[in-house]
Motif scaffolding. Structure first.
Motif, PDB file in Angstrom:
ATOM      1  N   THR A 187     -12.233  11.138  -0.038  1.00 26.42           N
ATOM      2  CA  THR A 187     -12.804  11.992   1.024  1.00 26.42           C
ATOM      3  C   THR A 187     -13.308  11.135   2.179  1.00 26.42           C
ATOM      4  O   THR A 187     -13.091  11.460   3.345  1.00 26.42           O
ATOM      5  CB  THR A 187     -13.947  12.847   0.451  1.00 26.42           C
ATOM      6  OG1 THR A 187     -13.474  13.519  -0.700  1.00 26.42           O
ATOM      7  CG2 THR A 187     -14.447  13.854   1.469  1.00 26.42           C
ATOM      8  N   GLU A 188     -13.980  10.047   1.853  1.00 23.37           N
ATOM      9  CA  GLU A 188     -14.533   9.189   2.914  1.00 23.37           C
ATOM     10  C   GLU A 188     -13.444   8.513   3.728  1.00 23.37           C
ATOM     11  O   GLU A 188     -13.641   8.216   4.903  1.00 23.37           O
ATOM     12  CB  GLU A 188     -15.462   8.138   2.305  1.00 23.37           C
ATOM     13  CG  GLU A 188     -16.825   8.700   1.972  1.00 23.37           C
ATOM     14  CD  GLU A 188     -17.863   7.612   1.764  1.00 23.37           C
ATOM     15  OE1 GLU A 188     -17.560   6.443   2.027  1.00 23.37           O
ATOM     16  OE2 GLU A 188     -18.965   7.953   1.337  1.00 23.37           O
TER      17      GLU A 188
ATOM     18  N   THR B 110     -15.363  15.850   8.239  1.00 17.71           N
ATOM     19  CA  THR B 110     -16.785  15.869   7.853  1.00 17.71           C
ATOM     20  C   THR B 110     -17.705  15.323   8.939  1.00 17.71           C
ATOM     21  O   THR B 110     -18.916  15.445   8.825  1.00 17.71           O
ATOM     22  CB  THR B 110     -16.986  15.042   6.574  1.00 17.71           C
ATOM     23  OG1 THR B 110     -16.487  13.723   6.790  1.00 17.71           O
ATOM     24  CG2 THR B 110     -16.264  15.668   5.392  1.00 17.71           C
ATOM     25  N   ARG B 111     -17.133  14.740   9.974  1.00 14.40           N
ATOM     26  CA  ARG B 111     -17.964  14.084  10.993  1.00 14.40           C
ATOM     27  C   ARG B 111     -18.733  15.097  11.843  1.00 14.40           C
ATOM     28  O   ARG B 111     -18.198  16.118  12.258  1.00 14.40           O
ATOM     29  CB  ARG B 111     -17.062  13.256  11.910  1.00 14.40           C
ATOM     30  CG  ARG B 111     -17.797  12.447  12.965  1.00 14.40           C
ATOM     31  CD  ARG B 111     -16.820  11.947  14.011  1.00 14.40           C
ATOM     32  NE  ARG B 111     -15.814  11.061  13.449  1.00 14.40           N
ATOM     33  CZ  ARG B 111     -15.987   9.750  13.276  1.00 14.40           C
ATOM     34  NH1 ARG B 111     -17.114   9.183  13.644  1.00 14.40           N
ATOM     35  NH2 ARG B 111     -15.035   9.006  12.765  1.00 14.40           N
TER      36      ARG B 111
ATOM     37  N   THR C  58     -21.439  10.726   9.454  1.00 11.06           N
ATOM     38  CA  THR C  58     -20.697  11.340   8.339  1.00 11.06           C
ATOM     39  C   THR C  58     -21.545  11.175   7.077  1.00 11.06           C
ATOM     40  O   THR C  58     -22.324  10.230   6.969  1.00 11.06           O
ATOM     41  CB  THR C  58     -19.337  10.650   8.116  1.00 11.06           C
ATOM     42  OG1 THR C  58     -19.573   9.254   7.956  1.00 11.06           O
ATOM     43  CG2 THR C  58     -18.381  10.892   9.253  1.00 11.06           C
TER      44      THR C  58
ATOM     45  N   LEU D 185     -20.769   9.824   0.773  1.00 12.62           N
ATOM     46  CA  LEU D 185     -20.626  10.476  -0.529  1.00 12.62           C
ATOM     47  C   LEU D 185     -20.743   9.484  -1.683  1.00 12.62           C
ATOM     48  O   LEU D 185     -21.255   9.836  -2.752  1.00 12.62           O
ATOM     49  CB  LEU D 185     -19.282  11.214  -0.585  1.00 12.62           C
ATOM     50  CG  LEU D 185     -19.112  12.318   0.462  1.00 12.62           C
ATOM     51  CD1 LEU D 185     -17.737  12.954   0.349  1.00 12.62           C
ATOM     52  CD2 LEU D 185     -20.179  13.395   0.307  1.00 12.62           C
TER      53      LEU D 185
ATOM     54  N   TYR E 124     -27.809  13.985   6.704  1.00 12.01           N
ATOM     55  CA  TYR E 124     -26.565  14.708   6.416  1.00 12.01           C
ATOM     56  C   TYR E 124     -26.258  14.641   4.916  1.00 12.01           C
ATOM     57  O   TYR E 124     -25.921  15.648   4.275  1.00 12.01           O
ATOM     58  CB  TYR E 124     -25.438  14.079   7.240  1.00 12.01           C
ATOM     59  CG  TYR E 124     -24.161  14.880   7.349  1.00 12.01           C
ATOM     60  CD1 TYR E 124     -23.960  16.037   6.604  1.00 12.01           C
ATOM     61  CD2 TYR E 124     -23.136  14.475   8.199  1.00 12.01           C
ATOM     62  CE1 TYR E 124     -22.783  16.761   6.723  1.00 12.01           C
ATOM     63  CE2 TYR E 124     -21.963  15.196   8.318  1.00 12.01           C
ATOM     64  CZ  TYR E 124     -21.793  16.339   7.571  1.00 12.01           C
ATOM     65  OH  TYR E 124     -20.638  17.056   7.672  1.00 12.01           O
ATOM     66  N   THR E 125     -26.424  13.444   4.348  1.00 15.37           N
ATOM     67  CA  THR E 125     -26.123  13.271   2.927  1.00 15.37           C
ATOM     68  C   THR E 125     -27.097  14.084   2.073  1.00 15.37           C
ATOM     69  O   THR E 125     -26.707  14.670   1.050  1.00 15.37           O
ATOM     70  CB  THR E 125     -26.202  11.781   2.560  1.00 15.37           C
ATOM     71  OG1 THR E 125     -25.409  11.042   3.485  1.00 15.37           O
ATOM     72  CG2 THR E 125     -25.683  11.540   1.162  1.00 15.37           C
TER      73      THR E 125
ATOM     74  N   VAL F 168     -25.896  17.562   2.036  1.00 17.09           N
ATOM     75  CA  VAL F 168     -24.768  17.709   1.102  1.00 17.09           C
ATOM     76  C   VAL F 168     -25.274  17.669  -0.342  1.00 17.09           C
ATOM     77  O   VAL F 168     -24.704  18.318  -1.232  1.00 17.09           O
ATOM     78  CB  VAL F 168     -23.720  16.589   1.355  1.00 17.09           C
ATOM     79  CG1 VAL F 168     -22.605  16.634   0.338  1.00 17.09           C
ATOM     80  CG2 VAL F 168     -23.148  16.719   2.756  1.00 17.09           C
TER      81      VAL F 168
ATOM     82  N   CYS G 146      -5.135  19.183   3.175  1.00 18.17           N
ATOM     83  CA  CYS G 146      -5.587  19.489   4.544  1.00 18.17           C
ATOM     84  C   CYS G 146      -4.552  20.336   5.274  1.00 18.17           C
ATOM     85  O   CYS G 146      -4.898  21.313   5.941  1.00 18.17           O
ATOM     86  CB  CYS G 146      -5.805  18.195   5.316  1.00 18.17           C
ATOM     87  SG  CYS G 146      -7.471  17.587   5.171  1.00 18.17           S
TER      88      CYS G 146
END
Lengths: 192, 313
Positions: free
Chosen positions: A44-45, A52-53, A58, A61, A168-169, A172, B59
């Motif tokens: 994901t990163e 996700t930005r 961001t 995770l 942000y984290t 989440v 995606c």
């Protein structure tokens, strides 16, 4: 090391159950699940940054996984796992290897010690711990990167962005911690 | 207590040692040559690649699903809009159908009355000739308006205030009314083979019976000025500035009156029996470039009927 700690809480003792056998059965499963989570977080990163930005920020995770693992696991050496997760983060990020790992080891060790004195079972406390830990870790890694020449941003920008990443984290982390709380709840309330 | 504290310290000894070992490893990794770090990163990238490809596929699928959903909602919105438009158009259609029915019934009534009328009015479009056009026609001896009355042809035609490009070829007669829209601009005074001379309402000599505000009648006269004069309107008649001056309905053959203009000045001399009224013509002094000439004809249906009855008798 008491085996009951592997059940994710001080009240996780289940009388009448062969705790050792449970641990043997559960440990490989947990490792597999943790590996899958770390892999998904890394993918994901690296793949979905644009999705996700928010501005320049961001969610981290992998750092979230490491911190949540330290919060949930009652093993005194849980910080080692968090350090290894941070090493995965170092491998997919530019800059010197081992910087994130070192800071995460220190942070995880501190959190493990802190948990013995401060109760972190409540969701709000856990979210705050994630916010503080990720912010501090991101700032430490960023500032170290600045010293080592990996990052060229101004010092204050690094600190501000680290706070943003922590915030942000932590956002989440809310659903993640809620789900983990629900998973652990039956063990806490089981009355034989 | 001392024993417990010692046990705790001993319990933490291993983690601290692990921490120190981990930190040493981290330092070693940080000091690792770039080439080695790059090879390690290459391995990590290779391991992550399948997951990244799966994420990209996911995606794309998500984008497609979002696009489909969006287009579905847009289609639904467009459908609702079109349905609303259709409803409005149906309503407008009903209104128009009602209006059409009304107009048709009026036309039918008018046609019925036309059948009974002895005189019918027909209009013929004509262009107003400018000075250059007239000079061109004069050079080719085509502008012979007025020759019938023995007046010098060219002088009359060239100096006439308004000349139109139709004459005997369209069966124009003197005193045919010249209109622009439903406004009277003048009347034909001389008719040539292909041209006619029009006398505007402002020209001296123009006289016509008119009706003011749909009630009082008088005589409109051209005075050679921008305004026309209306005479023979008794002071007992209620006249006001702004009243419309129209053709006298009873004197004409049109179902609705034509407009001459509007009253702009009303005077009354001491002891006079009639108003002094001045009218602003509805047609501008420079005049339109295209006019229509109203021709009065006998109703052919009535004439045929008369003939048929005469034969029977």
């Amino acid at each position: 090391m008491s085996s009951r700690r592997w059940y994710g809480g001080t009240n996780g003792t289940v009388p009448g159950v062969d705790v050792g056998r449970e641990r043997i059965l559960r440990t490989p499963m947990r490792l597999l699940i943790l590996t899958l989570i770390v892999y998904t977080a890394a993918v994901t990163e690296t793949s979905l940054v644009d999705v996700t930005r928010i501005g320049h920020v961001t969610p981290d995770l992998l750092a979230l996984t490491a911190i949540v693992y330290v919060l949930m696991a009652n093993h005194p050496s849980a910080f080692v796992v968090s350090g290894l997760i941070a090493l995965v983060g170092d491998l997919i990020a530019p800059g010197h290897l081992g910087v994130g790992m070192g800071w995460m080891l220190l942070l995880g060790f501190g959190l493990t010690r802190l948990k013995r004195h401060v109760p972190l079972e409540h969701l709000a406390a856990q979210v705050f711990a994630v916010l503080a830990a990720v912010s501090v870790w991101a700032a430490a890694v960023g500032l170290t990167g600045r010293v080592l020449g990996d990052v060229s941003l101004p010092w204050l920008t690094i600190v501000a962005r680290s706070a943003g990443v922590g915030l942000y984290t932590a956002g989440v982390a809310v659903p993640v911690l809620m789900i983990l709380g629900w998973i652990h709840e039956p063990h806490l309330t089981t009355d034989y | 207590m001392k024993g417990k504290g010692r046990r705790e310290r001993r319990g933490w000894a291993t983690p601290v040692a692990t921490l120190v070992a981990g930190l040493l490893l981290a330092i070693v990794l940080a000091m690792m040559p770039v080439r080695w770090a790059a090879s390690l990163r290459g391995v990590a990238a290779a391991v992550l690649r399948p997951g990244q490809q799966a994420a990209l596929v996911l995606c794309r699928c998500t984008d497609r699903a979002v696009g489909w959903t969006k287009s579905h909602f847009q289609s639904a919105a467009r459908l609702a809009e079109v349905e609303e438009e259709l409803k409005w158009l149906k309503q407008a259609n009903r209104h128009l159908a009602a209006e059409l029915a009304a107009v048709r019934s009026q036309a039918a009534a008018a046609a019925g009355s036309d059948d009974q009328q002895l005189l019918l009015v027909d209009s013929v479009e004509a262009n107003v000739l400018g000075r250059q056009a007239r000079a061109f026609l004069v050079r080719r001896h085509l502008l012979d308006v007025g020759s019938r009355t023995g007046i010098q042809t060219d002088a009359l035609a060239v100096d006439a205030p308004v000349v139109i490009d139709r004459g005997n070829d369209t069966k124009f007669k003197p005193f045919n009314v010249v209109v622009s829209g439903r406004r009277v601009g003048g009347k034909i005074v001389e008719v040539g083979p292909v041209t006619s001379v029009v006398q505007p309402v402002t020209e001296p000599g123009f006289r016509e019976v008119v009706q003011i505000a749909g009630a009082a009648q008088g005589i409109l006269e051209g005075a050679g000025e921008p305004l026309c004069r209306i005479r023979r309107v008794e002071v007992t008649e209620p006249i006001a500035v702004g009243d419309e001056v129209t053709t006298a309905t009873g004197c004409g053959v049109l179902p609705t009156p034509l407009l001459f203009g509007k009253i702009v000045r009303v005077d009354r001399r001491v002891g006079a029996a009639y108003w002094d009224i001045w009218m602003q013509p509805a047609v501008a002094p420079e005049g339109p470039r295209r006019v229509a000439v109203l021709r009065i004809e006998l109703n052919p249906l009535r004439m045929a009927e008369e003939k048929r009855l005469g034969i029977k008798d």
